[in-house]
Write an enzyme that holds these catalytic residues in place. Structure first.
Site, short mmCIF file in Angstrom:
data_model
loop_
_atom_site.label_atom_id
_atom_site.label_comp_id
_atom_site.label_asym_id
_atom_site.label_seq_id
_atom_site.Cartn_x
_atom_site.Cartn_y
_atom_site.Cartn_z
N VAL A 181 -0.52 5.87 3.08
CA VAL A 181 -1.72 5.12 3.44
C VAL A 181 -1.42 4.24 4.65
CG1 VAL A 181 -3.42 3.44 2.59
CG2 VAL A 181 -2.43 5.14 1.02
N ILE A 190 0.87 -1.18 0.00
CA ILE A 190 0.00 0.00 0.00
C ILE A 190 0.90 1.22 0.00
CG2 ILE A 190 -1.96 -1.16 1.10
CD1 ILE A 190 -1.22 0.05 3.74
N ASP A 191 0.39 2.32 -0.52
CA ASP A 191 1.20 3.53 -0.69
C ASP A 191 1.75 4.04 0.64
OD1 ASP A 191 0.55 3.41 -3.37
OD2 ASP A 191 -1.05 4.91 -3.22
N ARG A 192 2.84 4.74 0.55
CA ARG A 192 3.50 5.25 1.75
C ARG A 192 2.59 6.10 2.63
NH1 ARG A 192 9.67 7.53 2.06
NH2 ARG A 192 9.79 7.61 4.33
N HIS A 235 -2.03 3.97 -7.45
CA HIS A 235 -2.84 5.05 -6.86
C HIS A 235 -4.30 4.95 -7.29
CE1 HIS A 235 0.79 8.01 -6.14
NE2 HIS A 235 0.96 6.82 -5.57
#
Length: 232
Positions: A65, A61-63, A161
């Site tokens: 998030v 998962i994105d940084r 994203h």
């Protein structure tokens, strides 16, 4: 930084961790410490392992998030979980705090995502693009506050994203997500997108598992919405 109390589920084959916003899941060119290495170091000491520790990243998962991230502790589990991921047999639910309420309040989104690697962002288009990848998700509105709405999202594809770009496309940028049109940043520099749960068949025992990640501690807005769901 990873803490032992961040472990949501663990057995001999897999581990689920509640990631903090700002943490990297895997090392990147920045050279900063990542969850993968931090967890390996922890397991090596805790379990007194003499050699290298095996830990496979099943999904990222994105940084900015937060929330549930699934790791495999054995090669057998990693192979099977990767296959399940490709086949869409791992259910991933996210919670997002959006600046607007979606209209309609429940539905499905289908766009075509084009990634801009230079600016590390993606754009969602209604019509196919030569370089675009199909992106699909389902969503439903769970609650509304004075300024923000709690939206539950179930991913059906895993694009760069994706949730951020698709919600922004329908006029519902995520709280704190300046890159996708939010009005202001969050105090912690993260965005209000949370990997709420992962559900899947255990890769070895074949029993159904559902692991839920509590919302970020210390965020009163997240706490308000979580408590609101608990009373429904």
């Amino acid at each position: 930084m990873f803490r032992p109390e961040d472990i949501l589920y663990e057995d001999n084959h897999l581990l689920v961790v509640n990631k903090h916003c700002g943490d990297l899941v895997q090392p990147d060119p920045s050279g900063e410490s990542a969850l993968e290495d931090q967890i390996k170091a922890f397991l090596k000491v805790r379990d007194a392992k003499p050699g290298a520790v095996f830990l496979g990243v099943v999904h990222r998962i994105d940084r900015p998030v937060s929330g549930a991230v699934l790791f495999a502790k054995s090669s057998k589990a990693l192979t099977r979980l990767n296959e399940m991921l490709r086949e869409g047999r791992i259910r991933k639910i996210y919670w997002a705090l959006t600046e607007q309420t979606p209209s309609p309040e429940e539905g499905a989104l289908r766009h075509f995502i084009v990634r801009d690697a230079r600016n590390n962002r993606s754009r969602a288009y209604d019509m196919p693009k030569p370089e675009g990848k199909e992106a699909r998700l389902c969503y439903r509105t769970l609650g509304r506050g004075t300024h923000y709405t709690l939206v539950e999202v179930e991913l059906q594809t895993g694009r760069h994203h994706q949730i951020r770009a698709q919600l922004a496309k329908i006029g519902c940028p995520i709280r704190g997500d300046l890159k996708y049109g939010a009005r202001r940043s969050n105090p912690d520099g993260g965005i209000s997108l949370h990997s709420r749960s992962v559900a899947f068949e255990h890769p070895v025992r074949r029993e159904e598992l559902v692991v839920t990640a509590p919302v970020p501690a210390g965020d009163n807005l997240w706490r308000y919405f979580e408590e609101l769901q608990a009373t429904d």
